[in-house]
Design a protein around this motif. Sequence first.
Motif, PDB file in Angstrom:
ATOM      1  N   THR A  91      38.174  20.171  52.943  1.00 58.14           N
ATOM      2  CA  THR A  91      36.821  19.746  53.262  1.00 58.14           C
ATOM      3  C   THR A  91      35.787  20.420  52.369  1.00 58.14           C
ATOM      4  N   SER A  94      36.197  17.777  49.283  1.00 56.16           N
ATOM      5  CA  SER A  94      36.277  16.351  49.598  1.00 56.16           C
ATOM      6  C   SER A  94      34.914  15.676  49.538  1.00 56.16           C
ATOM      7  N   PHE A 112      43.394  16.982  54.567  1.00 55.86           N
ATOM      8  CA  PHE A 112      42.385  17.958  54.980  1.00 55.86           C
ATOM      9  C   PHE A 112      42.973  19.340  55.249  1.00 55.86           C
ATOM     10  N   THR A 152      34.887  11.900  54.313  1.00 57.59           N
ATOM     11  CA  THR A 152      34.646  13.130  55.075  1.00 57.59           C
ATOM     12  C   THR A 152      33.400  13.047  55.956  1.00 57.59           C
ATOM     13  N   SER A 179      31.331  21.621  55.449  1.00 55.61           N
ATOM     14  CA  SER A 179      32.432  22.338  54.799  1.00 55.61           C
ATOM     15  C   SER A 179      32.515  23.777  55.303  1.00 55.61           C
TER      16      SER A 179
END
Length: 420
Positions: A91, A94, A112, A152, A179
């Motif tokens: 993450t 992404s 992930f 995401t 994130s």
Amino acid sequence: MTATKTPKILLAALLAMTGTAIVAAEPGADAFKAKDWKDVYPNEYYSSLGSADDLDDLHDPSFGYGHGSMAKYMLRSIKSANEKGVGQNATCFSCKTARFNDIHKVYGDEAFSGKKSPKFSGMLAADDFWSCETCHSDMKNPGTSVGARIITASLFGKELFDQFPPKVAACAQCHNNLSVWSDSRIVPATDLLKTGRTAYRYGWDPDGLIKATLEDAVPEGVRYPSAKTYEMAPSSYAKTDKDLDIYLIANGSHADAEFFMGSIHYKLGMGCADCHMPVTEDRNGNPYRSHDASKTPLNSRASMQYCLSCHKSEKVKNIPDMVRFVEAAQSRAAELDKAVADKLDETFVMLKDAITAKKLSEDTLAKARFGYARASYFKEYVYGNRGATPGGKVAHNPELMKKYLEDALRIIDETQALLK
């Protein structure tokens, strides 16, 4: 006899009959290679490399990190994680490459987890970071296809992203708190996908994010299993003491998108690109939208000219006036920020003394510790992220910056009252 290649389907049948296992090759970067658009949009493409020429700057504490140098640092980060055997927290990157959607199609939600990072990082090339497809779904009509293109944002931040206009959502898919919250610092992203929990279920203000963070913290397998951290960063400023359990809450920074919500500029229909990627002209006088998003608007004539379309007044008549207007607002916010910093310094000493003296109840000390961490979180929330300075992002939301820093002062006063 002329040699011929064995058809793939026949080869597969022969291998199956002999009991030989067929191992599918992992997709490489070439399998998902996007069209090179620099010849179609040369001004936009070459301006997007802005900050890449800063990589060798001695004065830059971030070593030139910016959109134009992202490929170097993201690929280095992935390589380092692979070498350490920890996998790249998915993450985290992404949001930075549209190729992550392709990775997700191949590996599903396991992408992930970062566990297959060595495999799927092979699908990434340097040109995949800060690429056109990160923000545009149709490069034949880029101006009408802007938005959050990577999966995401919709998986983890639906409540907030549903409210963003496309031109804000495009930048917000990186410039957010997601994130920090879910790349295995607080809670594994794969766990969140199983439970359906999202970062913004209690809102995106500091207290809403604090509540979700503390609720989501897991006991193992993450960097901050209690959602507490004893690491100090410029954005948090506050000091910590692990022995005395004086902590910070682990994900206060990087909330650019959350902080912009509800601002006067948001209500006027403005987006990040209006100031950070202004329409300017090339040397032949042809207009184009600059894609040097790493450049400060205060150093952009086109950005300041755009600001003047609203801010022109008796005292603000030209670009130098506009720069001074913004810098004055930054200075006022920085003064308020310093007041918070000074109060945090006072409170740290008081907190240490009270814990060491053991005269107050554990319940009172727990409330004081949390108050100290909460006030620091409010300061960190408005600070921003890499490269920011106190008050520097005041234009994103001047009203909330003032409110949240004043809230921090109030929380510190309440905390000090507990310790007296």
